[in-house]
Design an enzyme around this catalytic site. Structure first.
Site, PDB file in Angstrom:
ATOM      1  CG  ASP A 200     -34.692  67.781  68.594  1.00 55.12           C
ATOM      2  OD1 ASP A 200     -35.320  67.465  67.283  1.00 55.12           O
ATOM      3  OD2 ASP A 200     -35.063  67.334  69.723  1.00 55.12           O
ATOM      4  CD  GLN A 203     -42.872  66.897  67.606  1.00 49.23           C
ATOM      5  OE1 GLN A 203     -43.520  67.247  66.796  1.00 49.23           O
ATOM      6  NE2 GLN A 203     -42.557  65.534  67.933  1.00 49.23           N
TER       7      GLN A 203
HETATM    8  N1  PLP Z   1     -36.950  65.464  69.492  1.00 48.22           N
HETATM    9  C1  PLP Z   1     -38.074  65.885  69.747  1.00 48.22           C
HETATM   10  C2  PLP Z   1     -38.580  67.452  70.086  1.00 48.22           C
HETATM   11  C3  PLP Z   1     -39.182  64.948  69.574  1.00 48.22           C
HETATM   12  O1  PLP Z   1     -40.527  65.235  69.531  1.00 48.22           O
HETATM   13  C4  PLP Z   1     -38.733  63.679  69.298  1.00 48.22           C
HETATM   14  C5  PLP Z   1     -39.768  62.559  69.266  1.00 48.22           C
HETATM   15  O2  PLP Z   1     -41.041  62.826  69.592  1.00 48.22           O
HETATM   16  C6  PLP Z   1     -37.384  63.284  69.139  1.00 48.22           C
HETATM   17  C7  PLP Z   1     -36.387  64.351  69.365  1.00 48.22           C
HETATM   18  C8  PLP Z   1     -36.831  61.666  69.041  1.00 48.22           C
HETATM   19  O3  PLP Z   1     -37.327  61.545  67.680  1.00 48.22           O
HETATM   20  P1  PLP Z   1     -37.088  59.986  67.131  1.00 48.22           P
HETATM   21  O4  PLP Z   1     -37.939  59.212  68.378  1.00 48.22           O
HETATM   22  O5  PLP Z   1     -37.646  59.912  65.787  1.00 48.22           O
HETATM   23  O6  PLP Z   1     -35.645  59.769  67.200  1.00 48.22           O
END
Ligand code: PLP
Length: 406
Positions: A200, A203
């Protein structure tokens, strides 16, 4: 690299005032980043000069928008160093990418008793879709614990990997603590037992160079809006052999080869995963954001952010009663903290009155809060367009909060 005044001038919103004429101090970059004028202009140009649905028409405008959309895909391929454009799927964002993948991966590879490994540091977007899939398939979610500094405990992870493990899905960087995970070791250990890894990158991608080939991850996902691009666009990168084996996660227009009422056959990669009208202005805007980042220099950005992190850590640590959560050896420019005896929401509201935007709460990562036995934190997430002067304003803002509430 441009000087800081030139950089800030690229972001129109940074010069606005908020809350009765307070200059905006924006430290909520982890939630979403602000957009440079080139991105805003690019999206506006799509709608003003060549808006048409992609891959649909034979007319002039449709050709133009389709070409720009596919150029955006190529730009992303080269930005993350993927081997082929076919491995780059557009989605609505990190959440969309993980949900889609969890569905498809579950359908293709998971049977009762199989295990998926995630970590304690995950955002809800990398927890809930796997829980939903596990529930559907009778699979089990395993969670790598963290130490007090906010680093994952590698020995526990290695113990957890077993013949039942089907996938490891971990974040590149914790959105609460800033911890950078040891992805090379995590991926090497998983691959040594033939388990694929999803990273993921929500960040991670905006804070340095991401090279999916060098990292050797099997899937990598991120959101456009967290890397200075538009909201509502994101990416799912996957190795071609894996993506080819997965069924689509949505059905509809463009993802098909032939449709009859008896049977439908699917389009080739990456279109198999892009059902319906995609967010082509978002993809084209994201291309512009990546051009902007590249023009500043990704190494230079990381260097500047590290310097700002050191300065902010030094200034905030000196405040009496302020406790920083997350002291990992490798960290990006983000500080989560609490003030003794003061609720994070009260602090956040006073900082807001001073023009300072920080995030308060659980940051969509409830398990991290539970791990530390707290209900939330105040998070200042810093990026390259922030300044030491802004960190000074935050520091005196926190002092003011203490005077008012202590
Ligand atoms: N994963 C991480 C580590 C995040 O910080 C975030 C959002 O803050 C997400 C996933 C989800 O991202 P999104 O809301 O752009 O789909």
């Amino acid at each position: 690299m441009k000087n800081i005044n030139e950089i800030r001038a690229d972001f129109p919103i940074l010069s606005r005032k908020v809350n009765n004429d307070m200059p905006l101090v924006y430290f909520d970059n982890g939630a979403t980043t602000q957009k440079p004028k080139c991105v805003i202009d690019t999206v506006s140009e799509v709608y003003a000069t060549y808006n048409a649905n992609i891959h649909r028409g034979v007319h002039f405008l449709s050709d133009m928008s389709s070409e720009a959309y596919e150029n955006a895909r190529e730009k992303i391929r080269s930005f993350i160093n993927a081997g082929k454009k076919e491995e780059v799927v557009f989605t609505s964002g990190t959440t969309g990418s993980i949900n889609g993948l969890a569905f498809s991966f579950g359908e293709r590879f998971i049977k009762p008793g199989d295990e998926i490994i995630i970590s304690y540091l995950e955002h809800h977007a990398n927890i809930v879709p796997w829980q939903m899939m596990c529930e559907r398939k009778g699979a089990i979610l395993r969670v790598i614990p963290i130490n007090d500094a906010g680093e994952i405990i590698m020995a526990e992870y290695l113990r957890m990997l077993s013949p039942k493990t089907r996938l490891v899905s971990v974040t590149q960087v914790s959105n609460v603590l800033g911890t950078v995970l040891p992805l090379n070791e995590i991926i090497a250990a998983a691959h040594s037992v033939n388990v694929p890894v999803l990273v993921d990158g929500a960040q991670g991608i905006q804070h340095g160079i991401v090279d999916v080939k060098a990292m050797d991850c099997d899937f990598y996902v991120f959101s456009g809006h967290k890397i200075y691009g538009p909201a509502g666009i994101g990416v799912l990168y996957g190795k071609e052999n894996l993506l080819s084996e997965l069924p689509p996660f949505q059905g509809g227009g463009d993802m098909v080869e032939k449709v009859t009422f008896e049977k439908t056959t699917y389009n080739v990669l990456p279109f198999k995963f892009e059902a319906g009208t995609m967010n082509y202005p978002g993809a084209i805007g994201l291309m512009s954001a990546l051009d902007y980042i590249s023009s500043l220099g990704r190494e230079e950005i990381a260097e500047r952010e590290n310097e700002l992190l050191s300065y902010a850590t030094e200034r905030l640590s000196a405040i009496e009663g302020l406790k920083i959560y997350g002291n990992a050896t490798r960290k990006i420019s983000l500080i989560s903290f609490l003030l003794k005896g003061i609720h994070q929401y009260d602090a956040g509201m006073i900082l807001d009155k001073l023009g300072i935007a920080v995030r308060t709460g659980t940051h969509c990562a409830q398990p991290v809060m539970d791990r530390y036995g707290i209900s939330g934190t105040i998070r200042a997430s810093i990026c390259f367009y922030n300044t030491k002067e802004e960190i000074d304003i935050l520091t005196s803002g926190i002092e003011k909060v203490k005077q008012m509430l202590e």
